[in-house]
Design a protein around this motif. Structure first.
Motif, short mmCIF file in Angstrom:
data_model
loop_
_atom_site.label_atom_id
_atom_site.label_comp_id
_atom_site.label_asym_id
_atom_site.label_seq_id
_atom_site.Cartn_x
_atom_site.Cartn_y
_atom_site.Cartn_z
N LYS A 95 -7.71 -21.91 -3.72
CA LYS A 95 -6.96 -21.58 -2.50
C LYS A 95 -6.08 -20.35 -2.71
N SER A 133 -16.92 -23.92 -2.90
CA SER A 133 -15.45 -23.98 -2.85
C SER A 133 -14.89 -23.10 -3.96
N ALA A 176 -14.77 -20.88 7.36
CA ALA A 176 -14.02 -21.21 6.15
C ALA A 176 -12.80 -22.05 6.50
N ASP A 177 -12.43 -22.93 5.56
CA ASP A 177 -11.24 -23.76 5.70
C ASP A 177 -10.47 -23.75 4.39
N VAL A 178 -9.15 -23.84 4.49
CA VAL A 178 -8.30 -23.88 3.30
C VAL A 178 -7.46 -25.15 3.34
N GLN A 231 -8.52 -26.60 -1.55
CA GLN A 231 -9.36 -25.52 -2.05
C GLN A 231 -9.74 -24.63 -0.87
N TYR A 232 -10.40 -23.53 -1.20
CA TYR A 232 -10.97 -22.67 -0.17
C TYR A 232 -12.43 -23.08 0.00
N TYR A 233 -12.78 -23.62 1.17
CA TYR A 233 -14.14 -24.09 1.44
C TYR A 233 -14.82 -23.13 2.41
N ARG A 234 -16.05 -22.75 2.06
CA ARG A 234 -16.75 -21.78 2.89
C ARG A 234 -18.23 -22.14 2.98
#
Length: 380
Positions: A71, A68, A81-83, A86-89
């Protein structure tokens, strides 16, 4: 009989490989995340570098690398990836023995700050893709996002006039025989310094800069105590950009800058105080200090800090005050400094369509801030 033998052989192979993977799947498996740059400017692009190295005889048929990040790192739209907060990848690899894979992911740093990636989650499976093998490894990647700089072309006219006066008073005497550099013309430059030969050759206005024989310091005081609660983060961030932009501009004109700010460092919890200096290294250190300001931390009272100006800055008579806060206690100290003969200029970041964009404070100006649209200089 053959069926039983095949079944036993399959079970034996499965058991052996399952045992080997359970014990050695992450042996000599090295996964790292790093930033291509240690520091960048707000609005600038850089790269996140992900490296996976399998330095053993066992292949890894499936490896998921999860992490993570902030964001405020703007990656492209991707399915893995998801935001949210946080930015999760997560990235998927299949690695043969003794193979190293390196990938670079471009992203844009959209907000000032100090950001880090502290851990990496690894999830794998054996050759039969059965079971779950997991591990978590530490990561110490960090990047400083320096404040964006505002182009002098966007400075209000009264600010340009004030800066011309400050530069003229600070650089008391220039040595006409000591040429420092030739650079592009800026609105605050004196037309007498234009290098017409270089201008004709390049097609762009160029000016000569000289080493001064004597100079005074210019002190920039940045107050991060807001006057209003509404959209205060937008105001404070713009104040930081203004301060860094002015310091950069004064640095280009060879004027030493002293910088004081009551914002707190995210790690040391100390306020920013940098003695007079100039040059690229000084400006970089100032940018890093500003990047590490945590606006969530309470700030010190700025009135007492400003009162120390006349005591600590006996050599420097040039003061640029940047503060949205403009209540009587601060204005009284500001007026006293002017009465003592100090050259002062007060920049007030104020929200457009929210605050009254007028001021009766002497030697001051309103810097309009639109929290829906922030003007940053283009970065390359």
């Amino acid at each position: 009989m053959r069926i039983i033998t095949s079944f036993l052989l399959f079970g034996f192979v499965y058991y052996i490989q399952h045992y080997l993977y359970a014990k050695y799947w992450d042996y000599r498996l090295r996964v790292t995340l790093s930033f291509e740059d240690n520091f960048v400017t707000e609005g600038q692009k850089t790269y996140l570098i992900e490296s996976v190295e399998n330095n053993k005889f066992l292949p890894i048929p499936l490896l998921r690398v999860k992490f993570s990040a902030s964001k405020y790192f703007l990656f492209g739209k991707e399915s893995n990836a998801d935001v949210t907060d946080q930015y999760y990848r997560h990235n998927v690899y299949s690695i043969i023995p003794y193979q190293k894979i390196t990938r670079k992911y471009p992203f844009l740093c959209s907000k000032r700050g100090c950001y880090s990636i502290n851990r990496i989650d690894l999830i794998s499976r054996d050759l039969f893709l059965s079971g779950i093998l997991a591990n978590q490894i530490p990561c110490d990647s960090m990047i400083h996002v320096l404040p964006g700089t505002i182009s002098p072309l966007h400075y209000p006219k009264n600010l340009i006039s004030a800066l011309q006066s400050i530069i003229h008073q600070a650089a008391l005497t220039e040595d006409p025989f000591e040429l420092k550099s030739i650079r592009n013309y800026e609105p605050y430059d004196n037309i007498r310094h234009v290098n017409w030969k270089q201008t004709a050759r390049t097609g762009h206005l160029k000016v000569n800069t000289h080493f001064p024989t004597t100079w005074q310091n210019v002190s920039i005081y940045l107050n991060l105590d807001p006057n209003l609660v509404l959209h205060q983060e937008d105001l404070l961030e713009e104040g930081i950009r203004i301060a860094y932009s002015l310091a950069s501009m004064l640095n280009e004109t060879n004027i030493p800058v002293r910088f004081i700010c009551n914002g707190k460092d995210i790690f040391t919890n100390q306020t920013i105080k940098m003695e007079a200096g100039s040059g690229r290294h000084y400006l970089t250190q100032l940018g890093i200090s500003l990047a590490r300001i945590d606006l969530k931390k309470p700030v010190d009272n700025f009135t007492s800090t400003l009162e120390q100006f006349s005591v600590q800055d006996q050599i420097s008579h040039q003061l640029i005050l940047i503060s949205n806060y403009r209540k009587p206690d601060l204005l009284e100290v500001y007026q006293k400094l002017m009465d003592c003969g100090y050259s002062c200029f007060y920049i007030i970041p104020a929200l457009k369509s929210v605050e009254i964009l007028e001021t009766s404070i002497p030697n001051s100006m309103i810097w309009e801030v639109d929290y829906l649209e922030t003007t940053l200089s283009e970065t390359t």
